[in-house]
Design a protein around this motif. Structure first.
Motif, PDB file in Angstrom:
ATOM      1  N   ASN A 144       0.827  -0.988  -0.307  1.00 31.14           N
ATOM      2  CA  ASN A 144      -0.286  -0.108  -0.028  1.00 31.14           C
ATOM      3  C   ASN A 144       0.862   0.792  -0.235  1.00 31.14           C
ATOM      4  OD1 ASN A 144      -2.546  -1.523   0.068  1.00 31.14           O
ATOM      5  ND2 ASN A 144      -2.882  -1.324   2.354  1.00 31.14           N
ATOM      6  N   MET A 145       2.067   0.948   0.324  1.00 31.51           N
ATOM      7  CA  MET A 145       3.028   2.617   0.125  1.00 31.51           C
ATOM      8  C   MET A 145       3.145   2.974  -1.215  1.00 31.51           C
ATOM      9  SD  MET A 145       7.215   1.988   1.231  1.00 31.51           S
ATOM     10  CE  MET A 145       6.877   1.157   3.060  1.00 31.51           C
ATOM     11  N   ASP A 146       3.090   4.150  -1.196  1.00 33.78           N
ATOM     12  CA  ASP A 146       3.596   4.769  -2.377  1.00 33.78           C
ATOM     13  C   ASP A 146       4.616   5.010  -3.244  1.00 33.78           C
ATOM     14  OD1 ASP A 146       5.057   6.888  -1.767  1.00 33.78           O
ATOM     15  OD2 ASP A 146       2.984   7.915  -1.164  1.00 33.78           O
ATOM     16  N   ASP A 147       4.774   4.661  -4.101  1.00 31.33           N
ATOM     17  CA  ASP A 147       5.904   4.744  -4.905  1.00 31.33           C
ATOM     18  C   ASP A 147       6.712   5.434  -4.446  1.00 31.33           C
ATOM     19  OD1 ASP A 147       5.293   2.261  -6.829  1.00 31.33           O
ATOM     20  OD2 ASP A 147       4.623   4.470  -8.723  1.00 31.33           O
ATOM     21  N   TYR A 148       6.905   6.701  -3.948  1.00 31.94           N
ATOM     22  CA  TYR A 148       7.870   7.792  -3.976  1.00 31.94           C
ATOM     23  C   TYR A 148       8.197   7.046  -2.584  1.00 31.94           C
ATOM     24  CZ  TYR A 148       9.611  12.049  -1.811  1.00 31.94           C
ATOM     25  OH  TYR A 148      10.949  12.636  -1.171  1.00 31.94           O
ATOM     26  N   GLU A 149       7.254   7.104  -1.384  1.00 30.92           N
ATOM     27  CA  GLU A 149       7.950   6.373  -0.028  1.00 30.92           C
ATOM     28  C   GLU A 149       8.531   5.144   0.060  1.00 30.92           C
ATOM     29  OE1 GLU A 149       6.286   5.505   3.971  1.00 30.92           O
ATOM     30  OE2 GLU A 149       4.832   5.774   2.297  1.00 30.92           O
ATOM     31  N   LEU A 150       8.120   4.509  -0.985  1.00 29.17           N
ATOM     32  CA  LEU A 150       8.790   3.607  -1.156  1.00 29.17           C
ATOM     33  C   LEU A 150      10.013   3.252  -1.940  1.00 29.17           C
ATOM     34  CD1 LEU A 150       8.960   0.091  -1.704  1.00 29.17           C
ATOM     35  CD2 LEU A 150       8.424   0.231  -3.154  1.00 29.17           C
ATOM     36  N   ALA A 151      10.276   4.089  -2.427  1.00 26.33           N
ATOM     37  CA  ALA A 151      12.091   4.505  -3.440  1.00 26.33           C
ATOM     38  C   ALA A 151      12.874   5.192  -2.281  1.00 26.33           C
ATOM     39  CB  ALA A 151      11.304   5.322  -4.208  1.00 26.33           C
ATOM     40  N   GLN A 152      12.139   6.270  -1.093  1.00 25.94           N
ATOM     41  CA  GLN A 152      13.019   6.813   0.038  1.00 25.94           C
ATOM     42  C   GLN A 152      13.079   5.797   0.555  1.00 25.94           C
ATOM     43  OE1 GLN A 152      13.525   9.734  -2.149  1.00 25.94           O
ATOM     44  NE2 GLN A 152      13.562  10.208  -0.291  1.00 25.94           N
ATOM     45  N   ARG A 153      13.162   4.974   0.678  1.00 25.94           N
ATOM     46  CA  ARG A 153      12.542   3.832   2.018  1.00 25.94           C
ATOM     47  C   ARG A 153      14.003   2.786   1.899  1.00 25.94           C
ATOM     48  NH1 ARG A 153       7.484   2.011   5.478  1.00 25.94           N
ATOM     49  NH2 ARG A 153       9.466   1.386   6.774  1.00 25.94           N
ATOM     50  N   GLU A 188       9.329  -5.705  -2.839  1.00 24.87           N
ATOM     51  CA  GLU A 188       8.467  -4.947  -3.642  1.00 24.87           C
ATOM     52  C   GLU A 188       8.610  -4.393  -4.733  1.00 24.87           C
ATOM     53  OE1 GLU A 188       4.394  -3.243  -3.806  1.00 24.87           O
ATOM     54  OE2 GLU A 188       5.392  -4.988  -2.982  1.00 24.87           O
ATOM     55  N   CYS A 189      10.099  -3.261  -4.939  1.00 24.28           N
ATOM     56  CA  CYS A 189      10.470  -2.796  -6.057  1.00 24.28           C
ATOM     57  C   CYS A 189      10.555  -3.455  -7.448  1.00 24.28           C
ATOM     58  CB  CYS A 189      11.609  -2.054  -6.150  1.00 24.28           C
ATOM     59  SG  CYS A 189      12.162  -0.987  -4.895  1.00 24.28           S
ATOM     60  N   LYS A 190      10.753  -5.361  -7.112  1.00 20.20           N
ATOM     61  CA  LYS A 190      11.209  -5.695  -7.873  1.00 20.20           C
ATOM     62  C   LYS A 190       9.607  -6.344  -8.795  1.00 20.20           C
ATOM     63  CE  LYS A 190      12.465 -10.969  -9.013  1.00 20.20           C
ATOM     64  NZ  LYS A 190      13.991 -11.773  -8.336  1.00 20.20           N
ATOM     65  N   ARG A 191       8.643  -6.560  -7.508  1.00 22.46           N
ATOM     66  CA  ARG A 191       7.369  -6.862  -7.606  1.00 22.46           C
ATOM     67  C   ARG A 191       6.361  -5.912  -9.043  1.00 22.46           C
ATOM     68  NH1 ARG A 191       1.647  -6.451  -7.008  1.00 22.46           N
ATOM     69  NH2 ARG A 191       2.707  -3.962  -5.703  1.00 22.46           N
ATOM     70  N   ARG A 192       6.797  -4.700  -8.016  1.00 23.24           N
ATOM     71  CA  ARG A 192       6.700  -3.277  -9.332  1.00 23.24           C
ATOM     72  C   ARG A 192       7.453  -3.885 -10.666  1.00 23.24           C
ATOM     73  NH1 ARG A 192       4.650   1.041  -4.698  1.00 23.24           N
ATOM     74  NH2 ARG A 192       4.009  -0.507  -3.392  1.00 23.24           N
TER      75      ARG A 192
END
Length: 73
Positions: A24-33, A57-61
């Motif tokens: 459920n994390m948005d793309d920006y937050e995922l990229a930052q973390r 999760e990055c790979k899944r997206r």
């Protein structure tokens, strides 16, 4: 003995954590973390597992959605 049990239990709980929070994390937050993981390279078991979950999760997206929002270095 109790200390090691608590550490293993904590790692196990993180590994079995709630994937929906990451999904459920948005793309920006995922990229930052995930970027923080790449910069800091944590060695603590819980943090390392959390970073691994973010990487997955990055790979899944990338595979499912066709968008790779995370940096790879």
């Amino acid at each position: 003995m109790t200390k090691w049990f608590l550490i293993l239990l904590s790692v196990g709980l993180v590994a079995c954590g709630n994937d929906s929070a990451i999904r459920n994390m948005d793309d920006y937050e995922l990229a930052q973390r995930y970027g923080e993981c790449l910069d800091r390279k944590p060695t603590a078991p819980g943090k390392a597992q959390a970073c691994e979950n973010l990487r997955k999760e990055c790979k899944r997206r990338k595979e499912e959605l066709g968008s790779f929002v995370c940096r790879s270095y």
